[in-house]
Enzyme design. Structure first.
Site, PDB file in Angstrom:
ATOM      1  N   ALA A 193     -11.188  14.734   9.193  1.00  0.00           N
ATOM      2  CA  ALA A 193     -11.291  13.314   9.537  1.00  0.00           C
ATOM      3  C   ALA A 193     -11.188  13.153  11.062  1.00  0.00           C
ATOM      4  O   ALA A 193     -10.501  13.927  11.727  1.00  0.00           O
ATOM      5  CB  ALA A 193     -10.181  12.533   8.843  1.00  0.00           C
ATOM      6  N   LYS A 243     -15.397  19.649   7.689  1.00  0.00           N
ATOM      7  CA  LYS A 243     -15.415  18.458   8.539  1.00  0.00           C
ATOM      8  C   LYS A 243     -14.123  17.676   8.355  1.00  0.00           C
ATOM      9  O   LYS A 243     -13.946  16.962   7.367  1.00  0.00           O
ATOM     10  CB  LYS A 243     -16.617  17.572   8.197  1.00  0.00           C
ATOM     11  CG  LYS A 243     -16.947  16.630   9.336  1.00  0.00           C
ATOM     12  CD  LYS A 243     -17.432  15.284   8.897  1.00  0.00           C
ATOM     13  CE  LYS A 243     -16.370  14.370   8.393  1.00  0.00           C
ATOM     14  NZ  LYS A 243     -15.270  14.064   9.301  1.00  0.00           N
ATOM     15  N   SER A 252     -12.399   8.105   0.412  1.00  0.00           N
ATOM     16  CA  SER A 252     -12.477   6.846  -0.329  1.00  0.00           C
ATOM     17  C   SER A 252     -13.610   6.883  -1.358  1.00  0.00           C
ATOM     18  O   SER A 252     -14.603   7.598  -1.188  1.00  0.00           O
ATOM     19  CB  SER A 252     -12.713   5.695   0.647  1.00  0.00           C
ATOM     20  OG  SER A 252     -13.924   5.913   1.345  1.00  0.00           O
ATOM     21  N   CYS A 260      -3.343   8.943  -1.992  1.00  0.00           N
ATOM     22  CA  CYS A 260      -4.174   8.527  -3.129  1.00  0.00           C
ATOM     23  C   CYS A 260      -3.343   8.440  -4.402  1.00  0.00           C
ATOM     24  O   CYS A 260      -3.712   7.740  -5.331  1.00  0.00           O
ATOM     25  CB  CYS A 260      -5.317   9.506  -3.317  1.00  0.00           C
ATOM     26  SG  CYS A 260      -4.744  11.197  -3.440  1.00  0.00           S
ATOM     27  N   GLU A 294      -6.779  -0.357  -3.286  1.00  0.00           N
ATOM     28  CA  GLU A 294      -5.804   0.666  -2.935  1.00  0.00           C
ATOM     29  C   GLU A 294      -5.053   0.163  -1.690  1.00  0.00           C
ATOM     30  O   GLU A 294      -5.685  -0.171  -0.682  1.00  0.00           O
ATOM     31  CB  GLU A 294      -6.585   1.936  -2.605  1.00  0.00           C
ATOM     32  CG  GLU A 294      -5.791   3.178  -2.599  1.00  0.00           C
ATOM     33  CD  GLU A 294      -6.688   4.397  -2.378  1.00  0.00           C
ATOM     34  OE1 GLU A 294      -7.791   4.276  -1.822  1.00  0.00           O
ATOM     35  OE2 GLU A 294      -6.238   5.484  -2.755  1.00  0.00           O
ATOM     36  N   GLU A 338     -12.666  13.948  -4.829  1.00  0.00           N
ATOM     37  CA  GLU A 338     -11.287  13.469  -4.975  1.00  0.00           C
ATOM     38  C   GLU A 338     -11.239  12.127  -4.273  1.00  0.00           C
ATOM     39  O   GLU A 338     -11.187  12.064  -3.042  1.00  0.00           O
ATOM     40  CB  GLU A 338     -10.305  14.460  -4.328  1.00  0.00           C
ATOM     41  CG  GLU A 338     -10.261  15.815  -5.006  1.00  0.00           C
ATOM     42  CD  GLU A 338      -9.553  15.794  -6.360  1.00  0.00           C
ATOM     43  OE1 GLU A 338      -8.961  14.766  -6.717  1.00  0.00           O
ATOM     44  OE2 GLU A 338      -9.618  16.815  -7.062  1.00  0.00           O
ATOM     45  N   LEU A 339     -11.275  11.044  -5.041  1.00  0.00           N
ATOM     46  CA  LEU A 339     -11.489   9.725  -4.435  1.00  0.00           C
ATOM     47  C   LEU A 339     -10.237   8.846  -4.537  1.00  0.00           C
ATOM     48  O   LEU A 339      -9.138   9.335  -4.740  1.00  0.00           O
ATOM     49  CB  LEU A 339     -12.718   9.082  -5.078  1.00  0.00           C
ATOM     50  CG  LEU A 339     -13.976   9.968  -5.063  1.00  0.00           C
ATOM     51  CD1 LEU A 339     -15.135   9.309  -5.777  1.00  0.00           C
ATOM     52  CD2 LEU A 339     -14.369  10.369  -3.651  1.00  0.00           C
TER      53      LEU A 339
HETATM   54  P1  NAD Z   1     -12.771   7.886   4.177  1.00  0.00           P
HETATM   55  O1  NAD Z   1     -13.603   7.884   2.940  1.00  0.00           O
HETATM   56  O2  NAD Z   1     -12.962   6.798   5.153  1.00  0.00           O
HETATM   57  O3  NAD Z   1     -13.030   9.246   4.991  1.00  0.00           O
HETATM   58  C1  NAD Z   1     -12.899  10.495   4.377  1.00  0.00           C
HETATM   59  C2  NAD Z   1     -13.761  11.490   5.131  1.00  0.00           C
HETATM   60  O4  NAD Z   1     -15.121  11.108   5.039  1.00  0.00           O
HETATM   61  C3  NAD Z   1     -13.443  11.605   6.618  1.00  0.00           C
HETATM   62  O5  NAD Z   1     -13.563  12.954   7.004  1.00  0.00           O
HETATM   63  C4  NAD Z   1     -14.534  10.766   7.260  1.00  0.00           C
HETATM   64  O6  NAD Z   1     -14.862  11.202   8.563  1.00  0.00           O
HETATM   65  C5  NAD Z   1     -15.698  11.024   6.330  1.00  0.00           C
HETATM   66  N1  NAD Z   1     -16.687   9.949   6.307  1.00  0.00           N
HETATM   67  C6  NAD Z   1     -16.473   8.617   6.440  1.00  0.00           C
HETATM   68  N2  NAD Z   1     -17.636   7.941   6.332  1.00  0.00           N
HETATM   69  C7  NAD Z   1     -18.599   8.881   6.125  1.00  0.00           C
HETATM   70  C8  NAD Z   1     -20.019   8.807   5.911  1.00  0.00           C
HETATM   71  N3  NAD Z   1     -20.685   7.643   5.904  1.00  0.00           N
HETATM   72  N4  NAD Z   1     -20.686   9.947   5.732  1.00  0.00           N
HETATM   73  C9  NAD Z   1     -20.028  11.122   5.719  1.00  0.00           C
HETATM   74  N5  NAD Z   1     -18.713  11.259   5.909  1.00  0.00           N
HETATM   75  C10 NAD Z   1     -17.999  10.138   6.098  1.00  0.00           C
HETATM   76  O7  NAD Z   1     -11.274   8.024   3.688  1.00  0.00           O
HETATM   77  P2  NAD Z   1      -9.943   8.078   4.587  1.00  0.00           P
HETATM   78  O8  NAD Z   1      -9.646   6.713   5.069  1.00  0.00           O
HETATM   79  O9  NAD Z   1     -10.012   9.191   5.580  1.00  0.00           O
HETATM   80  O10 NAD Z   1      -8.878   8.520   3.489  1.00  0.00           O
HETATM   81  C11 NAD Z   1      -8.313   7.635   2.627  1.00  0.00           C
HETATM   82  C12 NAD Z   1      -8.971   7.706   1.264  1.00  0.00           C
HETATM   83  O11 NAD Z   1      -8.924   9.043   0.781  1.00  0.00           O
HETATM   84  C13 NAD Z   1      -8.251   6.873   0.238  1.00  0.00           C
HETATM   85  O12 NAD Z   1      -9.167   6.184  -0.550  1.00  0.00           O
HETATM   86  C14 NAD Z   1      -7.512   7.917  -0.596  1.00  0.00           C
HETATM   87  O13 NAD Z   1      -7.216   7.511  -1.893  1.00  0.00           O
HETATM   88  C15 NAD Z   1      -8.466   9.041  -0.569  1.00  0.00           C
HETATM   89  N6  NAD Z   1      -7.768  10.293  -0.870  1.00  0.00           N
HETATM   90  C16 NAD Z   1      -7.983  10.842  -2.095  1.00  0.00           C
HETATM   91  C17 NAD Z   1      -7.317  12.004  -2.456  1.00  0.00           C
HETATM   92  C18 NAD Z   1      -7.554  12.625  -3.797  1.00  0.00           C
HETATM   93  O14 NAD Z   1      -7.215  13.797  -3.949  1.00  0.00           O
HETATM   94  N7  NAD Z   1      -8.063  11.929  -4.775  1.00  0.00           N
HETATM   95  C19 NAD Z   1      -6.433  12.606  -1.554  1.00  0.00           C
HETATM   96  C20 NAD Z   1      -6.216  12.004  -0.308  1.00  0.00           C
HETATM   97  C21 NAD Z   1      -6.912  10.836   0.011  1.00  0.00           C
END
Ligand code: NAD
Length: 456
Positions: free
Chosen positions: A157, A155, A210, A265, A359, A231-232
């Protein structure tokens, strides 16, 4: 049903993609379950060959991939090309790992039987990725999942499904059998993901995104006691001691702050600089940041592209305004212009500022001052996150002492970039569970089976 994918620099609609709902999720899982046994039984070398051909297919179309990443996500083309190479590295690394999945044969302590272990694929996986590295974050999951013999539902983004769909096309062209991997773009992730997590046939969730969404998914995954990799978010400290090579620290700071426009991240989130060099560091960083060229990612001279969407833009602006209201000084940047936020340096940022707790996910460098090692460590570790920390020092003893006490899954020592397919990427504390890449990466998709081998 379909939804539009837009160019963040112009708002132009790039494509309309299929908008999957919960029933489509179950259909994809049906296919993954049906394909699981045969894929697990496919010889490791054949699984590796699929990944190797996909890597070649991806690199043969590097310009097409890079343009797609830039158009859906916004980063400059040079960074998109780097992302395609980074994604290709994961396919290569895990193609190489597929043939090294091993077990053990040991004598029991009493000598009366043998302890034999094998490692089997965990089964159908759900792989969820964020928008910031729309290709590499998928490759970092798809590579080890397929190498281990797992099938997958992916899935991407909602802002950036296009490069993931192109990767699926390349994998199919590389000989991946039907049903082994299905990509499900959706504009409504929550109901689709919740339904999949409730299905006991799913055996693994790997999520990058996130911390807030990660917590929700961990709770949902608890129902079926799923294997999870998380991975958050991060809140990386970037420590500069007075004994550091300041030229190197400035170069490292630019890389750790501006790679991917700060939308990473592992972006440096808090610059903590020892008092004696704080003023010089701030002035030199501000000078370099003030020369960074803002432009749409497709512009050949672009060094910093647009923010992904207005929500992110507003978040960054709010964090900067809050820091300024609490006494921070803007040395350069500070104000959005259209979809762009300029490279920004803030000095004298007080500990109470929200920018130290959240962040940033944008090109803003907040600088604070510390006095001595203990105070540096106390400030650096004062966060619920623990993904990466950066440390610049010329003193070997200090480098070891401080690295050991930093609460982070990764430390960049005199280096502003840690990411590499051959290294274990991941965090501690609220930054997640598990590791991606390195020797550890494939283990996330394998479970150990123990055979007690009797001798009579
Ligand atoms: P996000 O958490 O909003 O979304 C991530 C994914 O989750 C997307 O595919 C989104 O569609 C899905 N999602 C969102 N809400 C959901 C729900 N209620 N149920 C199921 N799926 C859901 O994050 P983002 O804005 O796309 O990305 C930024 C975040 O990702 C930042 O916090 C960043 O630090 C983190 N990130 C972490 C790493 C790592 O390796 N630690 C790498 C890249 C990004």
């Amino acid at each position: 049903m379909s939804f539009a994918v837009r160019d963040p620099a112009t708002g132009e609609v790039l494509d309309e993609v299929f908008d999957a709902g919960p029933d489509d999720g179950i259909a994809a899982l049906d296919a993954a379950v049906a394909a699981q046994e045969a894929w697990a039984a496919t010889p490791p070398k054949e699984r590796a060959d699929v990944l190797r051909r996909a890597r070649e297919g991806m690199l043969a179309r590097i310009e097409e991939f890079a343009l797609l990443i830039t158009r859906e996500m916004g980063k400059p083309l040079a960074e998109s090309r780097a992302e395609v190479n980074y994604a290709a590295d994961f396919l290569q690394w895990f193609a190489e790992e597929a043939v090294r999945i091993s077990g053990e044969y040991r004598m029991s302590p009493g000598g009366d039987f043998r302890i034999v272990t094998t490692r089997q694929p965990v089964g159908p996986c759900l792989l969820i990725s964020p928008w910031n590295f729309p290709l590499a974050m998928i490759a970092r999951k798809v590579g080890p999942a397929l190498a281990a013999g797992c099938t997958a539902v992916v899935k991407p983004a909602e802002d950036t499904p296009l490069s993931c769909l192109l990767l699926a096309e390349v994998l199919t062209g590389a000989g991946l059998p039907p049903g082994v991997l299905t990509v499900l773009p959706t504009s409504r992730p929550a109901p689709l993901v919740e339904r999949l997590l409730a299905d006991p046939r799913l055996r693994k969730l790997s999520f990058t995104g996130s911390t807030q969404v990660g917590r929700t998914l961990l709770a949902q995954a608890a129902g079926n006691v799923l294997r999870t990799s998380m991975e958050l978010g991060g809140n990386a400290p970037f420590l500069v001691f007075a004994d550091a090579d300041l030229d190197a620290a400035i170069d490292g700071a630019l890389l750790a702050k501006l790679r991917n426009g700060g939308q990473s991240c592992v972006a440096a989130n808090r610059f903590l600089v020892e008092e004696a060099v704080a003023e010089e560091f701030a002035a030199r960083l501000a000078d370099r940041m003030s020369r960074v060229r803002l432009a749409p990612g497709t512009d050949p001279g672009a060094e910093l592209g647009p923010m992904i969407n207005s929500r992110q833009l507003d978040r960054v602006a709010r964090l900067v305004d809050d820091a300024v209201a609490r006494g921070a000084r803007v040395l350069t940047g500070g104000q959005a212009s259209g979809p762009f936020f300029p490279a920004t340096v803030l000095a004298d940022v007080p500990g109470s500022a929200l920018i130290h707790q959240e962040e940033i996910f944008g090109p803003v460098a907040p600088i604070s001052v510390f006095k001595g090692e203990e105070s540096a460590l106390a400030l650096a570790n004062d966060t619920p996150f623990g993904l990466v920390a950066y440390l610049y020092t010329g003193d070997l003893g200090r480098a070891v002492r401080v690295s050991e006490r930093l609460e982070a899954g990764m430390v960049g020592l005199n280096r502003g970039l840690v990411s590499n397919a051959a290294a274990p990427f991941g965090g501690v504390k609220a930054s997640g569970l598990g590791r991606e890449g390195g020797f550890e990466g494939i283990s996330e998709y394998l479970s150990t089976k123990y055979l007690a081998l009797g001798l009579t």
